[in-house]
Motif scaffolding. Structure first.
Motif, PDB file in Angstrom:
ATOM      1  N   SER A  14      66.315  -2.830  48.896  1.00  8.87           N
ATOM      2  CA  SER A  14      67.184  -2.407  47.933  1.00  8.87           C
ATOM      3  C   SER A  14      67.960  -1.238  47.877  1.00  8.87           C
ATOM      4  O   SER A  14      68.873  -1.303  47.007  1.00  8.87           O
ATOM      5  N   VAL A  15      67.508  -0.244  48.750  1.00  7.25           N
ATOM      6  CA  VAL A  15      68.562   1.032  48.498  1.00  7.25           C
ATOM      7  C   VAL A  15      70.131   0.582  49.071  1.00  7.25           C
ATOM      8  O   VAL A  15      70.658   1.086  48.423  1.00  7.25           O
ATOM      9  N   PHE A  16      69.861  -0.238  50.076  1.00  8.73           N
ATOM     10  CA  PHE A  16      71.243  -0.771  50.571  1.00  8.73           C
ATOM     11  C   PHE A  16      71.912  -1.721  49.575  1.00  8.73           C
ATOM     12  O   PHE A  16      73.365  -1.997  49.830  1.00  8.73           O
ATOM     13  N   THR A  17      71.180  -2.737  49.095  1.00 12.34           N
ATOM     14  CA  THR A  17      71.656  -3.884  48.251  1.00 12.34           C
ATOM     15  C   THR A  17      72.137  -3.573  46.826  1.00 12.34           C
ATOM     16  O   THR A  17      73.241  -4.137  46.267  1.00 12.34           O
ATOM     17  N   THR A  18      71.611  -2.647  46.365  1.00 16.44           N
ATOM     18  CA  THR A  18      71.951  -2.291  44.754  1.00 16.44           C
ATOM     19  C   THR A  18      73.151  -1.907  44.538  1.00 16.44           C
ATOM     20  O   THR A  18      73.860  -2.409  43.500  1.00 16.44           O
ATOM     21  N   PRO A  19      73.622  -0.910  45.446  1.00 14.57           N
ATOM     22  CA  PRO A  19      75.214  -0.611  45.154  1.00 14.57           C
ATOM     23  C   PRO A  19      76.148  -1.781  45.187  1.00 14.57           C
ATOM     24  O   PRO A  19      77.186  -1.872  44.573  1.00 14.57           O
ATOM     25  N   MET A  20      75.654  -3.013  45.860  1.00  9.40           N
ATOM     26  CA  MET A  20      76.670  -4.225  45.898  1.00  9.40           C
ATOM     27  C   MET A  20      76.603  -4.928  44.329  1.00  9.40           C
ATOM     28  O   MET A  20      77.478  -5.632  44.152  1.00  9.40           O
ATOM     29  N   ALA A  21      75.849  -4.300  43.419  1.00 10.35           N
ATOM     30  CA  ALA A  21      75.900  -4.792  41.972  1.00 10.35           C
ATOM     31  C   ALA A  21      77.384  -4.676  41.557  1.00 10.35           C
ATOM     32  O   ALA A  21      77.943  -5.751  40.820  1.00 10.35           O
ATOM     33  N   ALA A  22      78.097  -3.547  41.692  1.00 13.30           N
ATOM     34  CA  ALA A  22      79.353  -3.379  41.188  1.00 13.30           C
ATOM     35  C   ALA A  22      80.193  -4.376  41.820  1.00 13.30           C
ATOM     36  O   ALA A  22      81.468  -4.914  41.226  1.00 13.30           O
TER      37      ALA A  22
END
Length: 384
Positions: free
Chosen positions: A253-261
């Protein structure tokens, strides 16, 4: 720009580390206070009650609160109850301090969300909110690991005192970082706070956002509050040390959450949310396969999906509010944390009476409902 987002993520980490860290100390705290697991669990999770209260308070008084000062003052004050948790010997006082912690954490969280929504626009706002939620993810993982490690080396008091120091560091970071941004005049609407609430609550997009926030934490806390009982049970029989390693499922999740933008910018809010919660729903299905590797994969997917969904909706709330964004953020976080409280109670009741599979099906239903509600989020363009 990258440095700015790194600071935003660090600020979130230092704001919410107290929320998650104490959960890793439950067995030691129960022994320290000579309390059963349920009583100690309620005391530790009392912080979510304080967060729900603070969300309403900030929503009501938002026009009178300077966003920047409110954040760093809240974090500075947060260090006091955090420090005191290391010296109290009464569980009722411990519970009261956790409520106060929750109120101060939520105040800083809510005002930061409003601040980012007011200072940023379009894709930048979505990226800033994704960075903030990423810091939340890191605090979820490292907060637990740090608390357990520090307590093991120096005792419970050392763990709480170290977190109090981190709270003060967050206050300094907020004072230095937020003061460097452009000041925003807050003349505010002439309507009363209750009238502003009525405006937000009558906005179909915000209605959906508030309900979705409720459902996100309903699912997340429902899973991560009770899955340890399943893992420690006869089917998997994991020991304490192995259960601690389960928290490593938050690493993706640390790496995938920034993909939300990126998802919001390229597909819009609804599609970004639907993709996120579809991942979480697939993870929920894996929880009832009877396979430990698949269960762990499911937990990782739930973390990836719910954290990304939270970033998407948090950014949407700030852009969808026509006025007083702090009030909208406060109402959203109140619904969000109330969903966690209801989830931990309702899912726990179903788990106790009907078993883990029934509890998981309830959470799958909540996840599917959130996607259906998210169709109302399409009315706001991604770069608005």
């Amino acid at each position: 720009m990258l440095t700015r987002f790194a600071v935003i993520a660090l600020l979130a980490f230092l704001t919410l580390i107290d929320l998650f860290g104490a959960q890793a100390l439950l067995p030691s705290l129960a022994a320290e206070f000579e309390a059963d697991a349920a009583t100690m669990g309620s005391a530790v999770n009392a912080s979510t009650f304080g967060m729900a209260i603070a969300g309403l308070a900030v929503a009501f008084f938002s026009r009178q609160i300077d966003r920047r000062k409110g954040v760093w003052i809240s974090l500075a004050l947060l260090s006091a109850p955090t420090f005191m948790l290391g010296v109290v010997d009464d569980i009722n006082l411990f519970t009261a301090l956790r409520v106060i912690q929750g109120m101060l954490m939520a105040t800083a969280f809510t005002l930061t969300m409003a601040y980012l929504a007011e200072e940023c626009s379009g894709p930048e706002a979505a990226a800033a909110m994704a960075a903030y939620i990423t810091g939340n993810v890191v605090s979820n993982l490292l907060g637990r690991l740090m608390a357990a490690g520090l307590a093991d080396m120096g005792g419970l008091s050392v763990s709480f005192w170290a977190f109090a120091t981190l709270n003060l560091l967050g206050a300094v970071l907020a004072a230095l970082f937020l003061s460097q941004t452009t000041s925003r005049e807050t003349t505010g609407p002439t309507k009363s706070p209750l009238a502003v609430w009525a405006t937000h609550l009558s906005n179909p997009s915000l209605q959906a956002g508030f309900a979705i926030g409720f459902l996100i934490l309903f699912v997340f806390l429902g899973v991560f509050t009770y899955v340890n009982f399943v893992l420690a049970g006869p089917e998997y029989n994991l020991g304490a040390a192995q259960l601690g390693l389960v928290y490593l499922v938050f690493i993706p999740s640390v790496f995938t959450t920034p993909m939300a933008a990126w998802l919001v910018s390229n597909g819009g809010t609804f599609r970004a949310f639907a993709i996120s919660m579809s991942v979480a729903t697939a993870g929920l299905v894996l929880l009832i396969t009877g396979s430990l590797p698949l269960l762990l994969l499911g937990l990782a997917a739930i973390g990836v999906g719910t954290f990304c969904a939270q970033a998407v909706v948090s950014g949407f709330i700030g852009r969808a509010a026509d006025e007083d964004r702090a009030a909208a953020s406060g109402l959203y976080l109140t619904s969000y944390y109330f969903g966690g409280l209801v989830g931990s109670l309702v899912v726990g009741e179903v788990f106790s009476e009907a078993g883990w599979t029934s509890a998981v099906f309830l959470m799958i239903a909540a996840a599917v409902l959130s996607v259906l509600l998210a169709s109302r989020l399409k009315s706001l363009p991604a770069a608005a």
